[in-house]
Motif scaffolding. Sequence first.
Motif, PDB file in Angstrom:
ATOM      1  N   UNK A 397     -24.077  21.710 -34.923  1.00 16.14           N
ATOM      2  CA  UNK A 397     -25.080  20.912 -34.229  1.00 16.14           C
ATOM      3  C   UNK A 397     -25.730  19.854 -35.115  1.00 16.14           C
ATOM      4  N   UNK A 398     -25.071  19.484 -36.192  1.00 16.73           N
ATOM      5  CA  UNK A 398     -25.653  18.501 -37.108  1.00 16.73           C
ATOM      6  C   UNK A 398     -24.725  17.304 -37.273  1.00 16.73           C
ATOM      7  N   UNK A 399     -25.328  16.128 -37.242  1.00 18.47           N
ATOM      8  CA  UNK A 399     -24.596  14.870 -37.359  1.00 18.47           C
ATOM      9  C   UNK A 399     -25.026  14.178 -38.655  1.00 18.47           C
ATOM     10  N   UNK A 400     -24.123  13.926 -39.613  1.00 23.62           N
ATOM     11  CA  UNK A 400     -24.505  13.172 -40.811  1.00 23.62           C
ATOM     12  C   UNK A 400     -25.082  11.815 -40.411  1.00 23.62           C
ATOM     13  N   UNK A 401     -26.285  11.522 -40.895  1.00 26.52           N
ATOM     14  CA  UNK A 401     -27.038  10.370 -40.390  1.00 26.52           C
ATOM     15  C   UNK A 401     -27.770   9.637 -41.495  1.00 26.52           C
ATOM     16  N   UNK A 402     -27.683   8.306 -41.479  1.00 24.38           N
ATOM     17  CA  UNK A 402     -28.568   7.449 -42.272  1.00 24.38           C
ATOM     18  C   UNK A 402     -29.725   7.079 -41.351  1.00 24.38           C
ATOM     19  N   UNK A 403     -30.856   7.740 -41.535  1.00 19.00           N
ATOM     20  CA  UNK A 403     -31.950   7.639 -40.582  1.00 19.00           C
ATOM     21  C   UNK A 403     -32.428   6.204 -40.385  1.00 19.00           C
ATOM     22  N   UNK A 404     -32.548   5.455 -41.470  1.00 22.15           N
ATOM     23  CA  UNK A 404     -33.074   4.097 -41.377  1.00 22.15           C
ATOM     24  C   UNK A 404     -32.133   3.123 -40.706  1.00 22.15           C
ATOM     25  N   UNK A 405     -30.840   3.457 -40.638  1.00 24.17           N
ATOM     26  CA  UNK A 405     -29.879   2.601 -39.941  1.00 24.17           C
ATOM     27  C   UNK A 405     -29.656   3.057 -38.506  1.00 24.17           C
ATOM     28  N   UNK A 406     -29.943   4.320 -38.242  1.00 22.08           N
ATOM     29  CA  UNK A 406     -29.688   4.854 -36.900  1.00 22.08           C
ATOM     30  C   UNK A 406     -30.805   4.501 -35.924  1.00 22.08           C
ATOM     31  N   UNK A 407     -32.060   4.547 -36.382  1.00 21.64           N
ATOM     32  CA  UNK A 407     -33.213   4.283 -35.516  1.00 21.64           C
ATOM     33  C   UNK A 407     -34.116   3.224 -36.138  1.00 21.64           C
ATOM     34  N   UNK A 408     -35.076   2.788 -35.323  1.00 23.00           N
ATOM     35  CA  UNK A 408     -36.172   1.938 -35.809  1.00 23.00           C
ATOM     36  C   UNK A 408     -37.461   2.729 -35.950  1.00 23.00           C
ATOM     37  N   UNK A 409     -37.487   3.922 -35.404  1.00 20.66           N
ATOM     38  CA  UNK A 409     -38.658   4.793 -35.492  1.00 20.66           C
ATOM     39  C   UNK A 409     -38.235   6.204 -35.123  1.00 20.66           C
ATOM     40  N   UNK A 410     -39.049   7.185 -35.523  1.00 27.76           N
ATOM     41  CA  UNK A 410     -38.760   8.583 -35.246  1.00 27.76           C
ATOM     42  C   UNK A 410     -40.058   9.293 -34.884  1.00 27.76           C
ATOM     43  N   UNK A 411     -39.982  10.178 -33.890  1.00 27.38           N
ATOM     44  CA  UNK A 411     -41.112  11.040 -33.531  1.00 27.38           C
ATOM     45  C   UNK A 411     -40.716  12.477 -33.876  1.00 27.38           C
ATOM     46  N   UNK A 412     -41.572  13.139 -34.635  1.00 26.22           N
ATOM     47  CA  UNK A 412     -41.232  14.425 -35.249  1.00 26.22           C
ATOM     48  C   UNK A 412     -42.175  15.536 -34.773  1.00 26.22           C
ATOM     49  N   UNK A 413     -41.605  16.743 -34.537  1.00 22.16           N
ATOM     50  CA  UNK A 413     -42.387  17.921 -34.174  1.00 22.16           C
ATOM     51  C   UNK A 413     -41.942  19.102 -35.027  1.00 22.16           C
ATOM     52  N   UNK A 414     -42.907  19.852 -35.515  1.00 16.58           N
ATOM     53  CA  UNK A 414     -42.557  21.045 -36.286  1.00 16.58           C
ATOM     54  C   UNK A 414     -42.297  22.245 -35.380  1.00 16.58           C
ATOM     55  N   UNK A 415     -42.889  22.257 -34.177  1.00 13.11           N
ATOM     56  CA  UNK A 415     -42.726  23.360 -33.238  1.00 13.11           C
ATOM     57  C   UNK A 415     -42.529  22.788 -31.835  1.00 13.11           C
ATOM     58  N   UNK A 416     -41.520  23.270 -31.114  1.00 17.95           N
ATOM     59  CA  UNK A 416     -41.246  22.766 -29.773  1.00 17.95           C
ATOM     60  C   UNK A 416     -41.050  23.920 -28.796  1.00 17.95           C
ATOM     61  N   UNK A 417     -41.162  23.599 -27.492  1.00 20.81           N
ATOM     62  CA  UNK A 417     -40.983  24.592 -26.437  1.00 20.81           C
ATOM     63  C   UNK A 417     -39.961  24.110 -25.422  1.00 20.81           C
ATOM     64  N   UNK A 418     -39.408  25.044 -24.676  1.00 20.42           N
ATOM     65  CA  UNK A 418     -38.403  24.724 -23.672  1.00 20.42           C
ATOM     66  C   UNK A 418     -39.021  24.005 -22.485  1.00 20.42           C
ATOM     67  N   UNK A 419     -38.224  23.142 -21.851  1.00 21.30           N
ATOM     68  CA  UNK A 419     -38.600  22.537 -20.578  1.00 21.30           C
ATOM     69  C   UNK A 419     -38.824  23.608 -19.520  1.00 21.30           C
ATOM     70  N   UNK A 420     -39.564  23.246 -18.478  1.00 24.27           N
ATOM     71  CA  UNK A 420     -39.712  24.107 -17.311  1.00 24.27           C
ATOM     72  C   UNK A 420     -38.923  23.483 -16.165  1.00 24.27           C
ATOM     73  N   UNK A 421     -37.754  24.041 -15.794  1.00 25.77           N
ATOM     74  CA  UNK A 421     -36.960  23.470 -14.699  1.00 25.77           C
ATOM     75  C   UNK A 421     -37.629  23.720 -13.352  1.00 25.77           C
ATOM     76  N   UNK A 422     -37.358  22.851 -12.388  1.00 25.66           N
ATOM     77  CA  UNK A 422     -37.917  23.024 -11.047  1.00 25.66           C
ATOM     78  C   UNK A 422     -37.193  24.100 -10.264  1.00 25.66           C
ATOM     79  N   UNK A 423     -35.942  24.387 -10.624  1.00 19.84           N
ATOM     80  CA  UNK A 423     -35.180  25.458  -9.989  1.00 19.84           C
ATOM     81  C   UNK A 423     -34.124  25.922 -10.981  1.00 19.84           C
ATOM     82  N   UNK A 424     -33.487  27.024 -10.668  1.00 18.42           N
ATOM     83  CA  UNK A 424     -32.472  27.576 -11.564  1.00 18.42           C
ATOM     84  C   UNK A 424     -31.066  27.178 -11.112  1.00 18.42           C
ATOM     85  N   UNK A 425     -30.169  27.071 -12.088  1.00 19.00           N
ATOM     86  CA  UNK A 425     -28.783  26.732 -11.792  1.00 19.00           C
ATOM     87  C   UNK A 425     -28.082  27.892 -11.092  1.00 19.00           C
ATOM     88  N   UNK A 426     -27.125  27.590 -10.208  1.00 13.15           N
ATOM     89  CA  UNK A 426     -26.259  28.665  -9.707  1.00 13.15           C
ATOM     90  C   UNK A 426     -25.407  29.197 -10.850  1.00 13.15           C
TER      91      UNK A 426
END
Length: 440
Positions: A397-426
């Motif tokens: 799940x990792x892509x070798x990346x030159x951060x400064x060439x890939x983006x113009x800005x980055x938003x960073x989080x140390x802790x994240x949570x799962x989305x809440x779906x409106x319904x469940x998949x079959x």
Amino acid sequence: MIDSRATGTVSSEESLLRDIRDLARPLVSETDLEPLVERARSARFIAIGEASHGTHEYYSWRAALSRRLIEDGRIDWIGVEGDWPDCWRIDRWVRGLDPSARDARAVLASFSRWPTWMWANSDVADFLDWLREWNDQRPPASRVGFYGLDIYSLWDSLDRIIGWVQQNAPDALPEAMHAWQCFVPYGEDPQRYAWSTRMVPESCENDVVELLARVRREAAHDGDDAFDAEQNAEVATGAERYYRAMVRADRLSWNVRDIHMVDTIDRLAKHFGEKSRGIVWEHNTHVGDARATDMRGAGMVNVGQLLRERHASDGVLLIGFAGQRGSVIAAPAWGERERVLPVPESRPGSHEDLLYRALDGPSVLVFPTERRRPWLAATLDHRAIGVVYDPARERGNYVPTVMGARYDALIWFDQTEALVPLSHEPSTPGPEYETEPTGF
């Protein structure tokens, strides 16, 4: 010591950490997004990514930034990594052209193709409710549209074309029905169609190309319905090409898909006029410039790269997301029911690992024009989580990346949570092959 392969230099880990600290600003409230809003004022195309398709913080803060951009100045459209027909129904509702649905959750309930949680989730619903209210307070010409950029909706798009042709260009109905009949034997199963073209070198390519040419002629006049018909014809043509490429076991299908998405962006920009401005919502693997990753060596292009190549003079802003640990909505295999899965701490020496050690919490990092700095120039691993995810197999799940060439800005989080779906998949498998990357 860390090898900065982009520049051929070797940087100490401490210099990378100092560089990150120097660039970062805390992200506590929406007012902390102002440096990004200011940078975006000179851009016609603002592409905002996500490091997974199932993380609440990525979706909610992308929505918050989009709200600020809309409030700050003229934004005419939002293009997302979704199907054109599904998002067209959303567009009708958010611009007040279809009053039948009472709220965004009712509109999003029509999403049926796996993975529905990508768009049918509480964060998207909240944003769309806000956008409908914003649009209601403005004249029709100033309302913000919402459109799908993706390529998968072959049968839905053909159905939409036939409906439009019946009402607006009945002389073109034979071409439309001929294209439809070409696909009928495959039972709306793109895998069956794709494999049949590999076994027997006959395809529906000529039928959909001829249909596209006819729809272009018939839809030459201005108007939303004609624009919808032409775009559905473009989707049908692109989808047919995509599915044939998909079974060749190479990466041509990725390029077909991303080129189609950027072509759709160009058509939206043309439709709204030469001074129009748009926001793009896609995964980091589409938004971040492919030339700054190992995708380049594999001959792959993506949305961020093509936007920069085609529209540098118009102004392009590429914004990525990253996180350290938490939880995510994803599926253990393609087409299976979604689950809340853990996101373990990042790999040592990765971009995420350095960001976690350098910063105290959520942060915004806006990159300067000069990017020959230790961290921005370093080639390090950068995590990308797709709709299929196995926390026990993080290395893929990792892509070798030159951060400064890939983006113009980055938003960073140390802790994240799962989305809440409106319904469940079959629980039954879906019809598509896996096309979202879990790393290259």
